[in-house]
Design a protein around this motif. Sequence first.
Motif, short mmCIF file in Angstrom:
data_model
loop_
_atom_site.label_atom_id
_atom_site.label_comp_id
_atom_site.label_asym_id
_atom_site.label_seq_id
_atom_site.Cartn_x
_atom_site.Cartn_y
_atom_site.Cartn_z
N ALA A 43 0.85 -1.19 0.00
CA ALA A 43 0.00 0.00 0.00
C ALA A 43 0.89 1.24 0.00
N VAL A 44 0.48 2.24 -0.76
CA VAL A 44 1.29 3.47 -0.88
C VAL A 44 0.43 4.69 -0.58
N ASP A 317 2.32 0.23 3.98
CA ASP A 317 1.65 -0.92 4.58
C ASP A 317 1.61 -2.05 3.57
N LEU A 318 1.09 -3.18 4.01
CA LEU A 318 0.83 -4.29 3.11
C LEU A 318 -0.54 -4.10 2.45
N TYR A 319 -0.72 -4.76 1.31
CA TYR A 319 -1.99 -4.76 0.58
C TYR A 319 -2.35 -6.22 0.34
N PRO A 320 -3.04 -6.86 1.28
CA PRO A 320 -3.27 -8.32 1.20
C PRO A 320 -4.15 -8.76 0.05
N ALA A 321 -4.89 -7.85 -0.59
CA ALA A 321 -5.82 -8.25 -1.64
C ALA A 321 -5.12 -8.71 -2.91
N ALA A 322 -3.84 -8.37 -3.09
CA ALA A 322 -3.13 -8.74 -4.32
C ALA A 322 -1.72 -9.19 -3.99
N GLY A 323 -1.08 -9.79 -4.97
CA GLY A 323 0.24 -10.36 -4.77
C GLY A 323 1.37 -9.39 -5.06
N PRO A 324 2.61 -9.89 -5.04
CA PRO A 324 3.79 -9.05 -5.28
C PRO A 324 3.72 -8.34 -6.62
#
Length: 447
Positions: A43-44, A317-324
């Motif tokens: 997340a940005v 942060d992380l964005y769990p809805a999508a991958g790398p």
Amino acid sequence: MRRPTPSAPGAPRSVRLAAALLAACVASLLAPCPHAAAGEGLAVEGSDHVRLRLETGAPRLEEYANAGYRLRRVSPASEAAGDSSAGEEWVVEVNLSPLASAVPFAPAAGEAPTPAGDGVGKGAETVGGAADGVSDGPPSLPRLARRITAGAGDRYAAVSAVLGWMVGHLMDEGQNREGAPRTEAAAPAVAGSSAPGNVVQTPEAVLARGGGDAGGLARLGVALLTEVGIEARLVRGWVVGAPEIGAPHGPHTWIEVYYPDRGWTFSDPLRFHHYVPATYLRLAPAQASAGSAENGASAGSRWSELLERRDRRQTVDLYPAAGPGVSARKNGGEQVAGALRVVVSGAGRGSAVLAGSDARLSRALVGGESVFVGLRGGTYRLEVYLEGRPPLIRQIELAPRQRTAVFLRDAQVSQRSEAWEAVPEPRTPARQSFETQSPNDTSRPAP
């Protein structure tokens, strides 16, 4: 006589030792980071800004703004001679403040969705696998869309679920023709077609193949969202400037999604969710309809000169809805996991290392800054290595799911736990954007 392999008992001891060290290094590179769920996007927040000048032959642009994106002409109208756009200067501004949409999600009327669980993307929902009672075909668009979005509580979550599913199951045939596909099985060739431009790019065809070009992927994204009652539409334009790693360049197609309380917002299904960078230029509708953007003859760099780029996106942060490989704009201020921002005043080249009880993470300093995301709460050892200076070593206490900023100046450290945007920035050279890479890319297990 058969020669012994390096790992065989008959191999020289030095060779076996080297092989063991190599295997250990490979294992450490592949080991997942204990502080971040493997395979998650980032997340940005922040902003992005581009200023460019149009050259002879440039298509007509049209001023446009939506939730987070603004394209405007900054040169006086008198500078444009006749119908020519040559010489015009345009600015694109992207604001990555959280979208803050509170629109609830209620699937469109139809058959009740089956809970997704492990079925989405596995077994019945695998692209090209059996579904809907058919033994050898992909799932129907309506049923697939309902299954993907089952359990989403608001529109942002439903859109994230659709885009995240596309990242995990589809490949971009235009960007990855020589690379491994993102689906579990290689996409089959279309009978009677060898040229990429002749491949059918309807939503059904893209779903059946497990991939498509930019236009085909955008059409599938719009179709899936529309099936569950979410307004979405195609956007045709150009991507200018130096291409980012894994990102498109030149003619391109992406999507725009409507939020009743916030308006329209852009997304590029396999790369940028809930925003696009400032290098994305939306064409005027009349210009876009005059020809296919994804099959255009000339790239944007041929008719534009990039005058300025201020990329101030920050990984938060992380964005769990999508991958790398995916970066996304957040919807609210809640953190998925902890994050630490390290700022070293006047730093040149260097690196920051964060060691916890079960992991040791390393990040390069970019413009004197670095960010660690996907962190748990606890005690960490921060090590900063700069050229020609002794290492700076501090103990840091991180609270769960909180952003923390640490500033280093002349070997002095201060720790603040308020939101980053509220912290006064030290006077440092112009910052570059942080690397949007997977948290696992530079992770190492603790020694």
